[in-house]
Write an enzyme that holds these catalytic residues in place. Structure first.
Site, PDB file in Angstrom:
ATOM      1  N   SER A   1       0.839  -1.210   0.000  1.00 33.78           N
ATOM      2  CA  SER A   1       0.000   0.000   0.000  1.00 33.78           C
ATOM      3  C   SER A   1       0.869   1.253   0.000  1.00 33.78           C
ATOM      4  O   SER A   1       2.006   1.259   0.480  1.00 33.78           O
ATOM      5  CB  SER A   1      -0.892   0.044   1.237  1.00 33.78           C
ATOM      6  OG  SER A   1      -1.754  -1.066   1.295  1.00 33.78           O
TER       7      SER A   1
HETATM    8  N1  SAH Z   1      -0.886  -4.070   3.883  1.00 31.22           N
HETATM    9  C1  SAH Z   1      -0.306  -4.684   2.726  1.00 31.22           C
HETATM   10  C2  SAH Z   1      -1.268  -4.578   1.557  1.00 31.22           C
HETATM   11  C3  SAH Z   1      -1.143  -5.713   0.649  1.00 31.22           C
HETATM   12  S1  SAH Z   1      -2.339  -5.742  -0.660  1.00 31.22           S
HETATM   13  C4  SAH Z   1       0.994  -3.991   2.363  1.00 31.22           C
HETATM   14  O1  SAH Z   1       1.066  -2.771   2.537  1.00 31.22           O
HETATM   15  O2  SAH Z   1       1.904  -4.629   1.861  1.00 31.22           O
HETATM   16  C5  SAH Z   1      -3.631  -6.679   0.053  1.00 31.22           C
HETATM   17  C6  SAH Z   1      -3.303  -8.079   0.517  1.00 31.22           C
HETATM   18  O3  SAH Z   1      -4.524  -8.711   0.887  1.00 31.22           O
HETATM   19  C7  SAH Z   1      -2.662  -8.983  -0.542  1.00 31.22           C
HETATM   20  O4  SAH Z   1      -1.453  -9.483  -0.054  1.00 31.22           O
HETATM   21  C8  SAH Z   1      -3.699 -10.088  -0.733  1.00 31.22           C
HETATM   22  O5  SAH Z   1      -3.119 -11.345  -1.013  1.00 31.22           O
HETATM   23  C9  SAH Z   1      -4.428 -10.082   0.594  1.00 31.22           C
HETATM   24  N2  SAH Z   1      -5.774 -10.652   0.575  1.00 31.22           N
HETATM   25  C10 SAH Z   1      -6.741 -10.526  -0.360  1.00 31.22           C
HETATM   26  N3  SAH Z   1      -7.852 -11.215  -0.006  1.00 31.22           N
HETATM   27  C11 SAH Z   1      -7.576 -11.782   1.192  1.00 31.22           C
HETATM   28  C12 SAH Z   1      -8.322 -12.619   2.083  1.00 31.22           C
HETATM   29  N4  SAH Z   1      -9.576 -13.036   1.818  1.00 31.22           N
HETATM   30  N5  SAH Z   1      -7.730 -13.021   3.222  1.00 31.22           N
HETATM   31  C13 SAH Z   1      -6.465 -12.634   3.530  1.00 31.22           C
HETATM   32  N6  SAH Z   1      -5.712 -11.858   2.731  1.00 31.22           N
HETATM   33  C14 SAH Z   1      -6.256 -11.429   1.578  1.00 31.22           C
END
Ligand code: SAH
Length: 213
Positions: A64
């Site tokens: 993010s």
């Molecule tokens: N906070 C993280 C954002 C990553 S993007 C950062 O700053 O790096 C969002 C993440 O949510 C991805 O890694 C994706 O794999 C995860 N995600 C999507 N659906 C999900 C679910 N149902 N359960 C757990 N994780 C999920």
């Protein structure tokens, strides 16, 4: 990988940029100033680690944007010692910010490879989450519920009911809701079946998906 005065200088500029965009929490800004975001970024994007932008990480996901991390964290009003559930560990950067604020963090990620990498990165930085869980975040983490705060970093079409259940009374959840056009929604649980919802404007996240891979 090392953290150097050059990185620290870039983080100072990033913090100034976040202040100019409206972030006010000293605690949140201090966390961003101290956490080396370049540890969480793929090799190809290292030079841009302190730009206020999202970047690709493994498995077609993204880390993010710092502004979004700061915004979601600030709006939850996180206090020391709180029990937090994060959905979407991704790179682990948001997890690191929460741990830096001296909270107990449980973070759920559906992609095994990302969970594995995030764990390694956090341990390099000696930041200790309570647990990173490889599972479907729509189910929350019942074993440790209820939570003071829930922070979701992937967009869901609707508010996941199971997550509302796992929130303490007076607890808060922040989650992007929508498909292409997503709104950041802040939810306060006023009693078992009552919730106050506030729309905090448009954001862009990867979708929240159920399948574990
Ligand atoms: N906070 C993280 C954002 C990553 S993007 C950062 O700053 O790096 C969002 C993440 O949510 C991805 O890694 C994706 O794999 C995860 N995600 C999507 N659906 C999900 C679910 N149902 N359960 C757990 N994780 C999920």
């Amino acid at each position: 990988m090392i953290d150097s005065p050059k990185h620290k200088g870039k983080r100072k500029k990033l913090v100034e940029e976040l202040i100019s965009k409206g972030i006010t929490s000293k605690r949140v800004l201090n966390a961003i100033y101290n956490i080396p975001r370049h540890f969480f970024i793929e090799y190809d994007f290292q030079d841009f680690a302190y730009e206020d932008k999202a970047f690709p990480i493994s498995a077609s996901q993204t880390i993010s944007q710092p502004y979004t991390v700061a915004f979601q964290t600030e709006k939850l009003g996180i206090n020391e010692g709180e029990k937090i559930l994060e959905i979407g560990t991704g790179s682990g950067y948001q997890t690191a910010v929460l741990i830096y604020l001296k909270t107990e963090v449980y973070s759920v990620e559906r992609i095994f490879e990302l969970k594995r990498k995030a764990k390694t990165t956090l341990s390099k930085l000696k930041l200790k989450p309570k647990k990173i869980i490889w599972a479907d975040g729509y189910l929350g983490f019942e074993e440790k519920a209820p939570f003071d705060k829930i922070l979701v970093t992937a967009a869901s079409k609707e508010i996941p009911q199971e997550l509302l259940k796992q929130l303490k009374i007076n607890g808060k959840m922040i989650i992007p809701i929508g498909d292409l056009n997503q709104k950041m929604i802040l939810i306060k649980k006023t009693d078992a079946n009552n919730f106050e919802k506030t729309d905090l404007g448009s954001f862009k996240f990867v979708p929240m998906l159920k399948k574990i891979i």
